[in-house]
Design an enzyme around this catalytic site. Structure first.
Site, short mmCIF file in Angstrom:
data_model
loop_
_atom_site.label_atom_id
_atom_site.label_comp_id
_atom_site.label_asym_id
_atom_site.label_seq_id
_atom_site.Cartn_x
_atom_site.Cartn_y
_atom_site.Cartn_z
N ASP A 1 63.05 93.26 9.69
CA ASP A 1 64.28 92.79 10.33
C ASP A 1 65.49 92.94 9.42
O ASP A 1 66.58 93.31 9.86
CB ASP A 1 64.13 91.33 10.76
CG ASP A 1 63.00 91.14 11.75
OD1 ASP A 1 62.47 92.15 12.25
OD2 ASP A 1 62.63 89.98 12.02
N GLU B 1 64.32 84.43 2.82
CA GLU B 1 63.56 83.87 3.95
C GLU B 1 62.14 83.48 3.53
O GLU B 1 61.63 82.43 3.90
CB GLU B 1 63.54 84.87 5.12
CG GLU B 1 62.85 84.30 6.34
CD GLU B 1 63.28 84.89 7.66
OE1 GLU B 1 64.33 85.57 7.72
OE2 GLU B 1 62.56 84.68 8.65
C1 GLA Z 1 59.43 88.77 12.93
C2 GLA Z 1 59.41 88.95 11.40
C3 GLA Z 1 59.21 90.43 11.05
C4 GLA Z 1 58.01 91.03 11.77
C5 GLA Z 1 58.07 90.71 13.27
C6 GLA Z 1 56.85 91.16 14.01
O1 GLA Z 1 60.54 89.39 13.48
O2 GLA Z 1 60.61 88.50 10.84
O3 GLA Z 1 59.07 90.56 9.65
O4 GLA Z 1 56.80 90.59 11.21
O5 GLA Z 1 58.24 89.33 13.50
O6 GLA Z 1 56.70 92.54 13.95
#
Ligand code: GLA
Length: 295
Positions: free
Chosen positions: A132, A120
């Site tokens: 995530d 990503e």
């Molecule tokens: C998105 C990003 C994560 C994190 C969240 C906020 O989901 O993918 O890595 O930074 O935002 O906490």
């Protein structure tokens, strides 16, 4: 021979926008999942149920394939997902991890998460943290993943007695189209509002871990309201619909805490509620009795 792999979306109890600053985060897997069936073949053939070929979802799949390199043999990938896109539930990570799990079944789960984050960051171009992907690859039911993004180590803590309801604001966004990358830069600049959010949110995560240890769902709820105010005022990733929802939830019986969840600029509000509380418009995503219902 086909292989099937699946990975869940997530909510995050606390620690929003601290993963890219090497903080600790507390994601929890939800019951909505993305599933991938992989059948080895001569060439790549990628399809996703209900999606047009060449849509933005395909970039994430190609990124994971690219990152896997020679370790991934070509074949057919058939994808289906119940994780809504742009709803703050990490649908991209669920997709990445489900694809990586299907292609590289022997790779340990934390390595799967790392590979997907690299995909990503470097191939899609979103400077996200590791939260995530670890949630999608390493979470277990009814536990928070306590992930230290500095050491990239984690453990699981059981959730206290409570349920989580999700309210979809209906406002949609794709991370790449938001101020996500700008804010990541701001957060690394000392003295800025975003950096202040990160420092205070890190302290809240420490307090939240104590709440989890003590089974204190009320304490957790209070921290969620504080987090929302900080996302609104300091990190500036909230929006009217989310603010209004949180205000209304704060005066609703049975609600312990609520806040915008995920990156922001669109998506969902997460509410911690007393067991068996049902509120109009709220979907149960993590239930105290282990049910995985969505209403
Ligand atoms: C998105 C990003 C994560 C994190 C969240 C906020 O989901 O993918 O890595 O930074 O935002 O906490």
């Amino acid at each position: 021979m086909s292989r099937v792999s699946s990975a869940p979306g997530r909510v995050n109890l606390l620690g929003e926008h601290v993963d890219h600053q090497q903080g600790t985060v507390l994601p929890v897997a939800i019951h909505l999942r993305t599933t991938v069936r992989y059948t080895p073949g001569e060439a790549w053939e990628i399809s996703s149920e209900g999606h047009e070929r060449g849509g933005s979802w395909e970039r994430y799949v190609r990124a994971v394939i690219g990152e896997a390199g020679e370790a991934a043999e070509p074949g057919r990938l058939e994808i289906s997902s119940a994780v809504p896109e742009g709803a703050g539930l990490a649908s991209s990570a669920a997709l990445e991890v489900a694809v990586a799990g299907a292609l590289l079944p022997d790779l340990p789960s934390l390595e799967v998460a790392r590979l997907c984050r690299r995909a990503e960051n470097e191939r899609v171009g979103v400077p996200c943290g590791l939260m995530d992907q670890v949630a999608a690859a390493c979470a277990i039911a009814r536990h928070a993943v306590v992930l230290d993004c500095a050491s990239e180590t984690f453990f699981h803590l059981p959730l206290p007695e409570m349920e989580m309801l999700l309210f979809d604001t209906g406002v949609r966004r794709a991370l790449g189209d938001t101020a996500y990358a700008d804010r990541v830069r701001e957060a690394s600049t000392p003295g800025t509002p975003a950096a202040r959010h990160v420092a205070e949110e890190r302290a809240r995560v420490d307090r939240a871990i104590t709440c989890l240890d003590r089974g204190d769902s009320k304490g957790l709820g209070d921290l969620m309201y504080e987090c929302h105010a900080s996302l609104r005022d300091l990190y500036r990733c909230s929006f009217d619909e989310a603010d209004t929802l949180v205000e209304r939830l704060a005066v609703t019986p049975g609600v312990l805490g609520a806040r915008l969840v995920g990156a922001g600029w669109g998506g969902s509000v997460l509410a911690l509620v007393e067991r068996a509380t049902r509120l109009h418009g709220g979907a149960v995503v993590v239930s105290d009795d282990g049910l995985t219902v969505q209403e």
